[in-house]
Design a protein around this motif. Structure first.
Motif, short mmCIF file in Angstrom:
data_model
loop_
_atom_site.label_atom_id
_atom_site.label_comp_id
_atom_site.label_asym_id
_atom_site.label_seq_id
_atom_site.Cartn_x
_atom_site.Cartn_y
_atom_site.Cartn_z
N UNK A 48 27.07 17.47 -13.21
CA UNK A 48 27.51 18.76 -12.68
C UNK A 48 26.47 19.37 -11.77
N UNK A 49 25.21 19.32 -12.18
CA UNK A 49 24.13 19.84 -11.34
C UNK A 49 24.03 19.04 -10.05
N UNK A 50 24.19 17.72 -10.15
CA UNK A 50 24.15 16.87 -8.95
C UNK A 50 25.25 17.28 -7.98
N UNK A 51 26.46 17.43 -8.49
CA UNK A 51 27.60 17.79 -7.64
C UNK A 51 27.40 19.15 -6.99
N UNK A 52 26.86 20.11 -7.74
CA UNK A 52 26.60 21.44 -7.18
C UNK A 52 25.56 21.36 -6.06
N UNK A 53 24.48 20.65 -6.31
CA UNK A 53 23.41 20.54 -5.31
C UNK A 53 23.92 19.87 -4.05
N UNK A 54 24.67 18.80 -4.20
CA UNK A 54 25.20 18.07 -3.04
C UNK A 54 26.18 18.95 -2.27
N UNK A 55 27.04 19.65 -2.99
CA UNK A 55 28.01 20.53 -2.35
C UNK A 55 27.32 21.63 -1.54
N UNK A 56 26.31 22.25 -2.11
CA UNK A 56 25.58 23.32 -1.41
C UNK A 56 24.88 22.79 -0.16
N UNK A 57 24.28 21.62 -0.29
CA UNK A 57 23.61 21.04 0.88
C UNK A 57 24.60 20.73 1.99
N UNK A 58 25.73 20.12 1.64
CA UNK A 58 26.73 19.79 2.64
C UNK A 58 27.31 21.04 3.29
N UNK A 59 27.54 22.09 2.49
CA UNK A 59 28.04 23.35 3.04
C UNK A 59 27.04 23.96 4.02
N UNK A 60 25.76 23.65 3.83
CA UNK A 60 24.71 24.17 4.72
C UNK A 60 24.45 23.25 5.90
N UNK A 61 25.27 22.21 6.05
CA UNK A 61 25.13 21.34 7.22
C UNK A 61 24.21 20.15 7.04
N UNK A 62 23.87 19.82 5.82
CA UNK A 62 23.00 18.68 5.56
C UNK A 62 23.84 17.45 5.22
#
Length: 90
Positions: A48-62
């Motif tokens: 769950x933490x992995x998915x949240x971190x990846x989602x936030x990064x992708x939303x920020x353009x990473x």
């Protein structure tokens, strides 16, 4: 938090342990036979933490790449995978 960050390219790489991050279908990602419920919950929280971190990064353009522990043994494949990821979108 990513393991490797390429700021100018806005790319990050996570290196995940197969057991700790629940690599599905991997022999290293199998749960122990004792305290199964504990380990299922622990690994689910990690995922769950992995998915949240990846989602936030992708939303920020990473761009995000996850490398699994089991992939570290095949250096040729790993080199190709990282090279393709770093040159993607250029």
């Amino acid at each position: 938090k990513p393991d490797i960050t390429f700021r100018p390219r806005r790319k990050v790489i996570f290196v995940h342990g197969c057991f700790w991050h629940g690599h599905i279908g991997c022999k290293y990602g199998k749960l122990p036979k004792s305290r199964t419920e504990f380990w299922e919950q622990k690994i689910a929280r990690n995922q769950g933490r992995d998915a949240d971190a990846i989602s936030k990064l992708k939303e920020s353009g990473w761009d995000v790449l996850t490398i699994w522990q089991c992939e570290l043994k095949d250096i040729s494949h790993l080199t190709e995978k990282i090279g393709a990821f770093l040159h993607m979108g250029q």
